[in-house]
Design a protein around this motif. Structure first.
Motif, PDB file in Angstrom:
ATOM      1  N   THR B  38       0.855  -1.198   0.000  1.00 37.71           N
ATOM      2  CA  THR B  38       0.000   0.000   0.000  1.00 37.71           C
ATOM      3  C   THR B  38       0.883   1.238   0.000  1.00 37.71           C
ATOM      4  N   GLY B  41       2.656   1.365  -3.470  1.00 33.99           N
ATOM      5  CA  GLY B  41       1.697   1.761  -4.508  1.00 33.99           C
ATOM      6  C   GLY B  41       1.352   3.243  -4.371  1.00 33.99           C
ATOM      7  N   SER B  42       1.179   3.708  -3.122  1.00 34.45           N
ATOM      8  CA  SER B  42       0.890   5.132  -2.895  1.00 34.45           C
ATOM      9  C   SER B  42       2.052   5.978  -3.378  1.00 34.45           C
ATOM     10  N   TRP B  44       4.212   5.373  -5.740  1.00 39.15           N
ATOM     11  CA  TRP B  44       4.227   5.455  -7.202  1.00 39.15           C
ATOM     12  C   TRP B  44       3.053   6.285  -7.712  1.00 39.15           C
ATOM     13  N   ASN B  45       1.917   6.137  -7.017  1.00 42.92           N
ATOM     14  CA  ASN B  45       0.687   6.806  -7.435  1.00 42.92           C
ATOM     15  C   ASN B  45       0.810   8.327  -7.395  1.00 42.92           C
ATOM     16  N   GLY B  49      -0.026   8.529 -10.820  1.00 41.99           N
ATOM     17  CA  GLY B  49      -1.467   8.749 -10.846  1.00 41.99           C
ATOM     18  C   GLY B  49      -1.832  10.214 -10.941  1.00 41.99           C
ATOM     19  N   THR B 176      -0.966  10.975   0.316  1.00 40.11           N
ATOM     20  CA  THR B 176      -1.792  11.093  -0.883  1.00 40.11           C
ATOM     21  C   THR B 176      -2.990  11.995  -0.631  1.00 40.11           C
ATOM     22  N   SER B 216       7.594  11.083  -3.569  1.00 42.04           N
ATOM     23  CA  SER B 216       7.348   9.709  -3.972  1.00 42.04           C
ATOM     24  C   SER B 216       8.554   8.833  -3.646  1.00 42.04           C
ATOM     25  N   MET B 248       4.750  -1.964  -8.290  1.00 40.93           N
ATOM     26  CA  MET B 248       4.219  -0.686  -7.792  1.00 40.93           C
ATOM     27  C   MET B 248       3.260  -0.093  -8.813  1.00 40.93           C
ATOM     28  N   ALA B 252      -0.954   0.354  -8.169  1.00 41.88           N
ATOM     29  CA  ALA B 252      -1.626   1.650  -8.266  1.00 41.88           C
ATOM     30  C   ALA B 252      -2.653   1.636  -9.395  1.00 41.88           C
ATOM     31  N   LEU B 257      -5.848   4.745 -10.367  1.00 38.08           N
ATOM     32  CA  LEU B 257      -4.864   5.819 -10.466  1.00 38.08           C
ATOM     33  C   LEU B 257      -5.414   7.121  -9.909  1.00 38.08           C
ATOM     34  N   PRO B 263      -4.326   2.573  -4.245  1.00 37.60           N
ATOM     35  CA  PRO B 263      -3.210   1.670  -3.940  1.00 37.60           C
ATOM     36  C   PRO B 263      -3.551   0.665  -2.841  1.00 37.60           C
TER      37      PRO B 263
END
Lengths: 287, 325
Positions: B38, B41-42, B44-45, B49, B176, B216, B248, B252, B257, B263
């Protein structure tokens, strides 16, 4: 001087195969604006095709090209027709991410089916390198080089002399204009993707006797392949040939004169430099 | 205000209750992995995203965080709760020159450049043996006794790691949520939709992108540091693998996205599938990552959470419509 000639030769030999993989990627980009991240996996499939052909059916790895190139051609057309075509309207980043998914899917299916073991192909011939002018050349690599040259030459004739080849080049130059001139752009795209896949697969078959085979080898190859096409200019076939030969020579000379551990790094630095300062490629023919 | 805080409170309560509910340590391990992913993913987002900059190089930032945490611990004896944030800071610092170089490129060219940078970082880690131990990497055999606010930490249990992962994941989600309402977030969305137009209205696009990349990278570095402490093992193949970047991206993207919860949803979904396959077959857990990525782009480009949110909104509108009628 002898070291120089030796490493230049082996660089050119490897470079011709890089070029062949690069051409596949670059024609697909030219026609469809797809940066195919799964291209390395297509090479990997070709390598494993040669391996299984030999171990299951006693097929000579180089002769198995006659089987695998058409299979990969049809496979590529099917992938385009049923998977990729519907993604293209979503834009370049979507197709990039989609092929990233495809790449991971193919590599991991292969890992699942064939395990991550390193495999090699042993030829019954060509154990001893040939030595023209005192330069030692491994026979499998030499055969691969000659076949790669022949395939590249045939492709050149196809692209420049046949109607379909002209249609591919026309679509690559200007899709709308080609459409207006009556080119069936969809058919051209399907054939081009098949062609790109077949080239990758054929290069894989040719490389198989000279390299270790493992399911994730595509990762390494795809990054090299990007270096090749970016050096030459994305979308340009002559650029990919020049880029492939250049990368082969730079790596080979770099390994001797700079550092063998950082030889792959030289390619990446060159890649970043070209992306930043000459985005249309070193020869200014890309777009 | 209460409506905005409610999901956070519910989340914290659920996270606190979870260790008491899970039947065995495998499930706790899956929960820890979900929380770590999580966070990643956040991370990268934020860039992919919100700003629409698809990086394939986040594995490098993750790896830098992991190496810094590991080296500080083994060579300077610094406990991971100092090492992990310092790993994040190191990743953020390294991201600055990478960003300044790579952001001169746009779209897929940016992605390819970040891929090359990640490969260069991996090569350096493989060959700079005096610092990184080369391909052998580092292994923590035993953690020395460490106290955290007066409590002795039991390293053999997964609980301290669970708590740390939960904290980090909440941090990623909070970052985020902050970005979404901030001025920077608005700049990023403008850049994503039309970079030329964003520049034309006076947004310093390079500055916005570099700042976001640093944030990030900080989160990705934290994730790497956590990985090093949890798995007690770091080598170039484990923490600088290109697949980490891809995971990752996929988490996301499959989750949704440019959303806060995306994420989290992506990590719950993909990591559960992935870890179950890994537990059963050892290899090939990424088959499903690739497959779901392809399905998501084809049928659900807004992601699971994006689609769910839209359906919920439609449902709410219909219910409210009925009430009004």
């Amino acid at each position: 001087m002898e070291t120089f000639a030796q490493s230049l030769t082996s660089g050119l030999l490897t470079g011709a195969l890089y070029a062949m993989i690069g051409i596949g990627l670059t024609v697909v980009f030219g026609v469809m604006r797809i940066i195919n991240l799964a291209h390395g996996e297509m090479v990997m499939l070709g390598m494993f095709g040669a391996f299984w052909g030999q171990s299951l059916w006693k097929l000579d790895p180089f002769l198995s090209l006659l089987l695998w190139a058409p299979v990969m051609f049809v496979g590529g057309m099917l992938v385009y027709r049923f998977l990729l075509r519907k993604i293209i309207p979503g834009g370049e980043l979507n197709t990039l991410l989609y092929t990233a998914g495809l790449s991971l899917l193919i590599a991991n299916l292969a890992l699942f089916a064939w395990t991550g073991d390193y495999r090699t192909i042993n030829l019954s011939y060509g154990q001893e390198p040939v030595r023209p002018f005192g330069i030692s050349i491994a026979v499998p690599l030499a055969i691969a080089f000659v076949v790669a040259l022949a395939i590249t030459g045939a492709l050149w004739l196809f692209l420049s002399r046949t109607d379909l080849g002209r249609a591919i080049r026309a679509t690559s130059q200007n899709r709308e204009a080609a459409l207006l001139m009556g080119v069936d752009v969809e058919r051209v795209a399907t054939v081009t993707f098949g062609l790109g896949t077949a080239l990758a697969g054929a290069a894989g078959v040719l490389l198989a006797p000279s390299l270790y085979l493992y399911p994730t080898v595509g990762e390494l190859l795809i990054v090299k392949c990007f270096v090749v096409v970016v050096l030459g200019g994305l979308g340009s076939v002559p650029g990919a040939i020049a880029g492939g030969l250049l990368l082969g020579v730079v790596e080979s000379l770099g390994a001797v004169y700079v550092s063998s551990t950082y030889k792959d790094g030289i390619g990446f630095v060159l890649f970043l430099g070209v992306l930043l300062y000459r985005p249309s490629g070193l020869f200014g023919v890309g777009k | 205000m209460t409506r905005r805080l409610a999901p956070w409170v519910a989340g914290v309560v659920a996270l606190a209750a979870l260790p008491a509910i899970v039947p065995n340590s495998f499930y706790l391990h899956v929960a820890i992995m979900i929380l770590m992913w999580t966070l990643l993913g956040s991370a990268w987002n934020l860039l992919g995203g919100f700003a629409g900059q698809v990086s394939f190089g986040h594995a490098a930032l993750f790896g830098i965080g992991a190496y810094v945490t590991m080296i500080l611990f083994l060579k300077a004896g610094l406990a991971p709760w100092w090492g992990i944030p310092l790993g994040g800071l190191a990743a953020a610092l390294v991201s600055l020159p990478i960003g300044l170089v790579c952001f001169r490129l746009r779209g897929p060219y940016f992605s390819l450049a970040t891929l090359a940078v990640a490969e260069i970082v991996k090569l350096v880690a493989l060959n700079w043996e005096t610092v990184t131990n080369g391909s052998v990497g580092f292994l923590i055999t035993t953690f020395p006794p460490v106290r955290f606010f007066g409590l002795a930490v039991d390293w053999e249990s997964k609980l301290p790691f669970y708590a740390l992962a939960a904290l980090l994941a909440l941090g990623g989600l909070a970052a985020t949520a902050w970005l979404q309402t901030s001025r920077l977030g608005a700049y990023l969305i403008a850049i994503r939709e039309n970079e030329e137009a964003a520049e034309a209205v006076g947004i310093d696009t390079v500055r916005a992108k570099v700042l976001t990349f640093a944030l990030s990278a900080f989160l990705a570095g934290l994730g790497g540091g956590f990985y090093a402490a949890y798995f007690r093992y770091v080598d170039p193949d484990a923490v600088l693998n290109i697949n980490l970047s891809m995971e990752m991206v996929f988490i996301a993207m499959v989750g949704g996205l440019g959303t806060v919860a995306g994420p989290l949803v992506g990590a719950v979904f993909l990591t559960t599938v992935g870890e179950s396959v890994r537990e059963r077959f050892q290899v090939g857990h990424l088959i499903f990552y690739g497959l779901f990525m392809m399905l998501a782009i084809r049928y659900m480009p807004e992601g699971i959470w994006g689609r769910a949110r839209r359906l919920l909104a439609a449902l709410r509108a219909r219910v409210l419509g009925h009430v009004a009628a």
